[in-house]
Structure formats: structure tokens, C-alpha cells
Design a protein around this motif. Structure first.
Motif, mmCIF file in Angstrom:
data_model
loop_
_atom_site.group_PDB
_atom_site.id
_atom_site.type_symbol
_atom_site.label_atom_id
_atom_site.label_comp_id
_atom_site.label_asym_id
_atom_site.label_seq_id
_atom_site.Cartn_x
_atom_site.Cartn_y
_atom_site.Cartn_z
ATOM 1 N N VAL A 1 -5.327 -1.774 -4.404
ATOM 2 C CA VAL A 1 -4.996 -3.193 -4.597
ATOM 3 C C VAL A 1 -3.831 -3.594 -3.692
ATOM 4 C CG1 VAL A 1 -3.686 -4.590 -6.263
ATOM 5 C CG2 VAL A 1 -5.958 -3.781 -6.843
ATOM 6 N N ARG A 2 -2.855 -2.713 -3.572
ATOM 7 C CA ARG A 2 -1.693 -3.065 -2.732
ATOM 8 C C ARG A 2 -2.087 -3.101 -1.262
ATOM 9 N NH1 ARG A 2 0.778 -0.154 -7.594
ATOM 10 N NH2 ARG A 2 1.459 -2.008 -8.696
ATOM 11 N N MET A 3 -2.994 -2.219 -0.862
ATOM 12 C CA MET A 3 -3.505 -2.300 0.520
ATOM 13 C C MET A 3 -4.201 -3.649 0.720
ATOM 14 S SD MET A 3 -5.094 1.530 1.039
ATOM 15 C CE MET A 3 -5.680 1.343 2.729
ATOM 16 N N ALA A 4 -5.002 -4.039 -0.268
ATOM 17 C CA ALA A 4 -5.739 -5.309 -0.153
ATOM 18 C C ALA A 4 -4.778 -6.489 -0.052
ATOM 19 C CB ALA A 4 -6.664 -5.485 -1.362
ATOM 20 N N VAL A 5 -3.738 -6.481 -0.861
ATOM 21 C CA VAL A 5 -2.771 -7.588 -0.848
ATOM 22 C C VAL A 5 -2.053 -7.631 0.507
ATOM 23 C CG1 VAL A 5 -0.571 -8.367 -1.844
ATOM 24 C CG2 VAL A 5 -2.458 -7.680 -3.353
ATOM 25 N N LEU A 6 -1.614 -6.479 0.991
ATOM 26 C CA LEU A 6 -0.896 -6.461 2.269
ATOM 27 C C LEU A 6 -1.816 -6.936 3.393
ATOM 28 C CD1 LEU A 6 0.989 -3.025 1.914
ATOM 29 C CD2 LEU A 6 1.938 -5.318 1.606
ATOM 30 N N GLU A 7 -3.051 -6.474 3.364
ATOM 31 C CA GLU A 7 -4.003 -6.862 4.405
ATOM 32 C C GLU A 7 -4.299 -8.373 4.344
ATOM 33 O OE1 GLU A 7 -6.826 -3.789 5.833
ATOM 34 O OE2 GLU A 7 -8.322 -5.195 5.090
ATOM 35 N N ALA B 1 -11.554 -12.472 -4.343
ATOM 36 C CA ALA B 1 -11.458 -12.064 -2.925
ATOM 37 C C ALA B 1 -10.563 -10.832 -2.796
ATOM 38 C CB ALA B 1 -10.910 -13.219 -2.086
ATOM 39 N N LEU B 2 -9.437 -10.823 -3.507
ATOM 40 C CA LEU B 2 -8.531 -9.662 -3.433
ATOM 41 C C LEU B 2 -9.193 -8.422 -4.040
ATOM 42 C CD1 LEU B 2 -5.030 -11.189 -4.354
ATOM 43 C CD2 LEU B 2 -5.810 -10.440 -2.100
ATOM 44 N N LEU B 3 -9.905 -8.605 -5.143
ATOM 45 C CA LEU B 3 -10.562 -7.453 -5.786
ATOM 46 C C LEU B 3 -11.682 -6.894 -4.891
ATOM 47 C CD1 LEU B 3 -10.717 -8.670 -9.517
ATOM 48 C CD2 LEU B 3 -9.063 -7.115 -8.469
ATOM 49 N N ALA C 1 -10.070 -4.969 -2.251
ATOM 50 C CA ALA C 1 -9.527 -3.723 -2.804
ATOM 51 C C ALA C 1 -10.628 -2.671 -2.969
ATOM 52 C CB ALA C 1 -8.846 -3.993 -4.146
ATOM 53 N N ASP C 2 -11.841 -3.109 -3.325
ATOM 54 C CA ASP C 2 -12.959 -2.162 -3.440
ATOM 55 C C ASP C 2 -13.161 -1.423 -2.110
ATOM 56 O OD1 ASP C 2 -14.160 -1.931 -5.974
ATOM 57 O OD2 ASP C 2 -15.089 -3.905 -5.794
ATOM 58 N N GLU C 3 -13.039 -2.165 -1.008
ATOM 59 C CA GLU C 3 -13.184 -1.529 0.320
ATOM 60 C C GLU C 3 -12.066 -0.509 0.557
ATOM 61 O OE1 GLU C 3 -13.306 -4.537 3.397
ATOM 62 O OE2 GLU C 3 -14.677 -5.767 2.205
#
Ligand code: ASP
Length: 315
Positions: free
Chosen positions: A300-306, A27-29, A32-34
Motif C-alpha cells: 500500500v505504501r508503494m502504491a501511495v508513493l507511486e 485506484a490506490l488499492l 497496491a495489488d500490483e
């Protein structure tokens, strides 16, 4: 049965890869692609974290991780504050708890923490009301590094399952190795550890990872060659005879790389020590993904924060 959809990431903190499922990681990956697409646009700003406060609390020096988290937070619209605390002025335990209480009183929404002691980030997470992200704790874990490595591998190889990944070098002192071993094994890769015996964690063979002290055998048939820095700041005593000798036997040069698959790709979390664990020719060569890893780090960090933002109150 409830119709409530499963949150993208059903955890309040990201403290490590340990304990995360293949579903959590995927889900995180995917998220992160987005974010890679967002970051490649001229207009990079989103509003997911508008009005939120993100504190980057770094007790250890960092260039790429700290700036990557700062850019990620800003791209999502957060107010980001950087706090670099010189490790010499920190007196462990009590001071960390005091720091946590002080910061908590400022009502942040997210705290990103790097600390020289393994477990310090978990302790801090227990003392604050907001979400906490581990940006590296001692030789323990560095979850966003493993996620960005996985994203880079997935985008270049089309998947992770079934790949042979050789993690080479100072494994015993490396939080990057530990997080990567956990993540890659969860997503079905075959993980090999290649290092002199002094740099292999004791008892690691029993945990299902193949270990090699010979680079030729360790790299034979590898799809991904992941090099690690000699973590001198965590060594007490002498683990390698000399850097010259280390490079001769374990430094990745073009000849050693030819022992891996012809389409093998090379990774390194940085900072690199050219001429110690990797040659410039390989680091800057056609098989290197090292610069791409940095780009994926922001995504990836954007994805984690989001993902964590969906757990913040008042949403
Ligand atoms: N930057 C990575 C870390 O913080 C790797 C390294 O320092 O060698 O663990």
C-alpha cells in the motif's frame, strides 16, 4: 472536453481518508495489488522514484510504519532518509514550522510524517513544496493503515461492500479506527463499533455507525473483527478498571470469536498487547490476518508513493 486522462490519484498529498472518494480509494488499492506482485519477486526494485528524495519524519516512535515506508521507498528506487525526532525535544507549533522550513530547503520530493498532535501533518503540508503523507497524527488519522487493512480484507473476502466489520476496543483514542471507519463506510461496508462506553467517542451514534458495549452482540454476524490496542499514551485518567477485567469482557479469545461468523477473519494494526485486547491463541490462529496486514502495508505504501510521484515536477 479535454482528453487528458484522470490521474490515478488526483491529490498532491495523502493527509487522511476524509475527502477521498470511492474511486480514489479503489485506484490506490488496485495499484497496491500490483505492488504485492512486485514485492513477491526475487528482484523487487522499480525505478519510479529514482533520483527522488524521501524523508521519513517521525516525531513519535514507530517500528512497523517507519520501516514499511522505508522499504516501500527503497523498492521504488528513492533515496530514503529517516529522521526520528524525540517528542520531548519538540516544542509544538513554531518548532514544527521551523522543522518544515529546514527540511524544505533540502528539496525533498516526499515527506512522510508521524506526529503526536492531530492536525500537525496538515500544517506541515502547507509549509513545504513537496508531497506529504500522513503516517499517523495523534488520534486523528492513519490513512495508510486503513488502506492496508482494506487491501487485506479485499484480497481475503473478494470485496468490501456489504461486509460487516466490527472495530473493537479503544476507539476514542484510535486514529486507525477513525481512518477505517471513513474508508470502510465509503466502500460500502457496515461498520460496528464495539467498546466499553468510556472508549466510544461521544456522539458517535449520530454518525451512522452502530455501537455496542456488549461483545457478543457486537460480534454476532461479523465478517471481520478488527481489534485495537489500548492507547495508554493518549489516556489521561482511568478508562478501564484493570487490564485483567478488560480482557475478560473485551479481549478477543476463541470463545468470543465464535460469536462472529464461522469464517470471520481477525485483524490488528499492531503493536499487539497479548492478553489485554487479544489472546495469543487468536492472534496466531487460523483466522488471523495480522501477519498478512504487515505485508500489505509495504504494498500500500508503494502504491501511495507511486501515485503521488505522478504529481512531482519534471515528469
Ligand atoms: N500502530 C498504530 C498507530 O500508530 C496502532 C497503535 O499504535 O495501536 O496508530
Amino acid at each position: 472536453m479535454s482528453d487528458t486522462p484522470r490521474p490515478v490519484f488526483p491529490h498532491r498529498h495523502l493527509l487522511g481518508i476524509e475527502g477521498l472518494s470511492a474511486l480514489d480509494l479503489t485506484a490506490l488499492l488496485d495499484l497496491a495489488d500490483e505492488q504485492v506482485e512486485v514485492s513477491r519477486q526475487v528482484e523487487k526494485k522499480k525505478s519510479t522514484l529514482r533520483g527522488r528524495t524521501q524523508i521519513n519524519l517521525f516525531f513519535e516512535p514507530s517500528t512497523r510504519t517507519q520501516s514499511s515506508f522505508e522499504i516501500a521507498g527503497k523498492r521504488l528506487g528513492a533515496d530514503v532518509m529517516n529522521m526520528s525526532v524525540a517528542s520531548s525535544s519538540v516544542k509544538k507549533g513554531e518548532t514544527l514550522v521551523d522543522t518544515a522550513a529546514t527540511l524544505n530547503a533540502m528539496r525533498p520530493d516526499l515527506i512522510i510524517v508521524r506526529h503526536h498532535a492531530a492536525g500537525a501533518v496538515h500544517l506541515l503540508a502547507q509549509k513545504v513544496d513537496c508531497s506529504v503523507v500522513n503516517a499517523g497524527d495523534g488520534a486523528h488519522e492513519h490513512p495508510t493503515q486503513a488502506l492496508l487493512d482494506a487491501l487485506t480484507i479485499r484480497r481475503n473476502k473478494g470485496g468490501i461492500e456489504g461486509l460487516t466489520v466490527a472495530i473493537c476496543g479503544d476507539i476514542v483514542h484510535s486514529r486507525v479506527a477513525r481512518s477505517n471507519m471513513l474508508l470502510l463506510a465509503t466502500l460500502g461496508a457496515r461498520v460496528r463499533l464495539v467498546a466499553p462506553s468510556t472508549l466510544l467517542p461521544p456522539g458517535i451514534e449520530g454518525l451512522g455507525f452502530e455501537t455496542f458495549t456488549d461483545m457478543r452482540r457486537g460480534l454476532d454476524g461479523a465478517d471481520i473483527v478488527m481489534m485495537l490496542r489500548l492507547q495508554r499514551e493518549r489516556m489521561n485518567g482511568s478508562f478501564v478498571p484493570s487490564t485483567k477485567e478488560y480482557f475478560r469482557f473485551y479481549g478477543l479469545d476463541q470463545e468470543k470469536l465464535s460469536w462472529a461468523k464461522p469464517d470471520a477473519l481477525v485483524m490488528h494494526p499492531g503493536p499487539m498487547n497479548r492478553g489485554v485486547e487479544i489472546s495469543s491463541e487468536v492472534a496466531d490462529g487460523a483466522q488471523s490476518l495480522i501477519r498478512e496486514q504487515v505485508e500489505m502495508g509495504v504494498a500500500v505504501r508503494m502504491a501511495v508513493l507511486e501515485a503521488l510521484a505522478s504529481h512531482l515536477p519534471n515528469r
